[in-house]
Design a protein around this motif. Sequence first.
Motif, PDB file in Angstrom:
ATOM      1  N   TYR A  47       0.844  -1.088  -0.192  1.00 56.88           N
ATOM      2  CA  TYR A  47       0.160   0.017  -0.073  1.00 56.88           C
ATOM      3  C   TYR A  47       0.889   1.419   0.048  1.00 56.88           C
ATOM      4  N   ARG A  48       0.395   2.454  -0.782  1.00 57.13           N
ATOM      5  CA  ARG A  48       0.981   3.565  -0.678  1.00 57.13           C
ATOM      6  C   ARG A  48      -0.179   4.676  -0.753  1.00 57.13           C
ATOM      7  N   GLY A  49       0.100   5.423   0.261  1.00 54.74           N
ATOM      8  CA  GLY A  49      -1.170   6.583   0.496  1.00 54.74           C
ATOM      9  C   GLY A  49      -0.968   7.227   1.792  1.00 54.74           C
ATOM     10  N   ASP A  50      -2.076   7.878   2.286  1.00 63.81           N
ATOM     11  CA  ASP A  50      -1.997   8.658   3.495  1.00 63.81           C
ATOM     12  C   ASP A  50      -1.948   7.882   4.521  1.00 63.81           C
ATOM     13  N   GLY A  51      -2.614   6.709   4.571  1.00 62.73           N
ATOM     14  CA  GLY A  51      -2.739   5.931   5.713  1.00 62.73           C
ATOM     15  C   GLY A  51      -3.837   4.883   5.666  1.00 62.73           C
ATOM     16  N   LEU A  52      -3.991   3.861   6.801  1.00 60.51           N
ATOM     17  CA  LEU A  52      -4.851   2.935   6.689  1.00 60.51           C
ATOM     18  C   LEU A  52      -5.679   2.996   7.993  1.00 60.51           C
ATOM     19  N   SER A  53      -6.777   2.848   8.156  1.00 61.00           N
ATOM     20  CA  SER A  53      -7.638   2.633   9.257  1.00 61.00           C
ATOM     21  C   SER A  53      -8.641   1.449   9.218  1.00 61.00           C
ATOM     22  N   VAL A  54      -8.579   0.897  10.679  1.00 61.63           N
ATOM     23  CA  VAL A  54      -9.263  -0.235  10.817  1.00 61.63           C
ATOM     24  C   VAL A  54     -10.395  -0.092  11.808  1.00 61.63           C
ATOM     25  N   SER A  55     -11.724  -0.470  11.495  1.00 65.39           N
ATOM     26  CA  SER A  55     -12.388  -0.005  12.440  1.00 65.39           C
ATOM     27  C   SER A  55     -13.454  -1.298  12.855  1.00 65.39           C
ATOM     28  N   THR A  56     -14.150  -1.119  13.851  1.00 68.25           N
ATOM     29  CA  THR A  56     -15.092  -2.116  14.580  1.00 68.25           C
ATOM     30  C   THR A  56     -16.577  -1.886  13.740  1.00 68.25           C
ATOM     31  N   PRO A  57     -17.590  -3.071  13.879  1.00 65.40           N
ATOM     32  CA  PRO A  57     -18.791  -2.607  13.284  1.00 65.40           C
ATOM     33  C   PRO A  57     -19.385  -1.379  13.824  1.00 65.40           C
ATOM     34  N   THR A  58     -19.315  -1.104  15.194  1.00 62.71           N
ATOM     35  CA  THR A  58     -20.055   0.302  15.550  1.00 62.71           C
ATOM     36  C   THR A  58     -19.400   1.469  14.874  1.00 62.71           C
TER      37      THR A  58
ATOM     38  N   ILE B  91      -6.710   5.091   3.105  1.00 63.96           N
ATOM     39  CA  ILE B  91      -7.015   6.798   2.958  1.00 63.96           C
ATOM     40  C   ILE B  91      -6.054   7.178   1.914  1.00 63.96           C
ATOM     41  N   ALA B  92      -6.743   7.735   0.912  1.00 62.05           N
ATOM     42  CA  ALA B  92      -6.153   8.414  -0.308  1.00 62.05           C
ATOM     43  C   ALA B  92      -5.040   7.690  -0.810  1.00 62.05           C
ATOM     44  N   SER B  93      -5.347   6.348  -1.173  1.00 63.25           N
ATOM     45  CA  SER B  93      -4.387   5.521  -1.766  1.00 63.25           C
ATOM     46  C   SER B  93      -3.727   5.949  -3.415  1.00 63.25           C
ATOM     47  N   ILE B  94      -2.461   5.621  -3.344  1.00 61.36           N
ATOM     48  CA  ILE B  94      -1.859   6.026  -4.648  1.00 61.36           C
ATOM     49  C   ILE B  94      -2.290   4.745  -5.786  1.00 61.36           C
ATOM     50  N   ASN B  95      -2.906   4.784  -6.758  1.00 61.03           N
ATOM     51  CA  ASN B  95      -3.077   3.614  -7.651  1.00 61.03           C
ATOM     52  C   ASN B  95      -2.948   4.221  -9.214  1.00 61.03           C
ATOM     53  N   ASN B  96      -2.026   3.543  -9.708  1.00 61.26           N
ATOM     54  CA  ASN B  96      -1.631   3.906 -11.239  1.00 61.26           C
ATOM     55  C   ASN B  96      -1.154   2.760 -11.627  1.00 61.26           C
ATOM     56  N   ARG B  97      -0.422   2.833 -13.012  1.00 59.30           N
ATOM     57  CA  ARG B  97       0.313   1.805 -13.369  1.00 59.30           C
ATOM     58  C   ARG B  97       1.390   1.155 -12.773  1.00 59.30           C
ATOM     59  N   VAL B  98       2.050   1.939 -11.838  1.00 56.54           N
ATOM     60  CA  VAL B  98       3.216   1.786 -11.160  1.00 56.54           C
ATOM     61  C   VAL B  98       2.939   1.076  -9.559  1.00 56.54           C
ATOM     62  N   PHE B  99       1.848   1.771  -8.929  1.00 51.85           N
ATOM     63  CA  PHE B  99       1.531   1.469  -7.649  1.00 51.85           C
ATOM     64  C   PHE B  99      -0.120   1.038  -7.899  1.00 51.85           C
ATOM     65  N   ARG B 100      -0.458  -0.173  -7.133  1.00 51.14           N
ATOM     66  CA  ARG B 100      -1.631  -0.636  -7.141  1.00 51.14           C
ATOM     67  C   ARG B 100      -1.970  -1.323  -5.816  1.00 51.14           C
ATOM     68  N   SER B 101      -2.937  -0.851  -5.297  1.00 53.49           N
ATOM     69  CA  SER B 101      -3.667  -1.766  -3.990  1.00 53.49           C
ATOM     70  C   SER B 101      -5.152  -2.055  -4.430  1.00 53.49           C
TER      71      SER B 101
END
Length: 265
Positions: free
Chosen positions: A147-158, A184-194
Motif C-alpha cells: 500500500y501507498r497513500g495517506d494511511g490505513l484505518s481499521v474499524s469495528t462494526p459500530t 486513506i487516499a491510496s495511490i493507484n496507477n500503472r506503477v503502484f496498485r492496491s
Amino acid sequence: MKIAISANHAEKSQNVAAELTDKLKKAGFDLDCDQPSVVITIGGDGTLLNAFHKYSDRLDEIRFIGVHTGHLGFYTDWRDYEIDLLVESLIYETEQSVSYPLLDVILSYSDGQPDRKYIALNEATIRNIERTMVAEVYIRDEFFEKYRGDGLSVSTPTGSTAYSKSLGGAVVNPRVKAIQMNEIASINNRVFRSLGSPLIIAEDDWIRIDLKRDDKYQLHIDHFVESQVNLASAYFKVSDKQIHFASYRHTHFWRRVNDAFIGNM
C-alpha cells in the motif's frame, strides 16, 4: 449497584449530571467512580468514548448507559429530559446487556522496546507524519498487497458509522463480529496498485501492517492521538473483550443508523 457518572464540561451536561446525582442518591444508589458496575455518560459520543477508555480494564464488569445532551449521539439511548425515567429503569432493571465487538491493536517496534497493546471502540488509524505511507498488508500472515497513500484505518462494526463511513466503508451490523480496513487516499496507477476497496475481516482472521522503518507515524485510537517512532508493524484483530450496554432502553442498531444519517424511520 454501584454507579459512576461521567459528564462533559458543557453547562447543560453538568446541570443534568447534578440532577441525576441527586435523584440517584435519593433512590438509594451507591455512587462509586472507582469500582462501578454501571457507568452513565452525559454528553455525546465523545463523552462515552472517554469513559470507555477510562474503564477499559474492567469492561467485563461494567455496563454503559449514554444520556444525550447535544445534537447527535450514536451511542446514547436517553435524552436529558428523561432523567426520572432513567432512574426508574435503574430501580427495576434486570442486569441484562447488549454487547458490541471491539478492536485489539498491537504495535511492534524495531528498537527492541516491548509491544504495546490498545483497544478501540470505533477505529484505529495509522498515518505517516512526514511523507507518503508505504506498507505491506498481510491477512492471516499471508501477503495481500503493498500500500501507498495517506494511511490505513481499521474499524469495528459500530465504528463503521464513524470515520470508516467517511472513507467509503460499509456500515456493518455489530452482530457481525468482524473488523474493516479502509485505505486513506491510496495511490493507484500503472506503477503502484492496491485493492482500493474496504476489506471486511472475519473474527478468526487478523491484519498485519508492516511499515517502512525509521519513519515517523501517528496512531489514532478512537479520538486519541499518539506519535510513534521506530514502529515496525501493527496487528489488528477482533478483541476477546466487548463493550456492554444496559439493554432495557437500548436503541436498535439500524434505527441508530437511520436517526443519524437519514432521519425518516
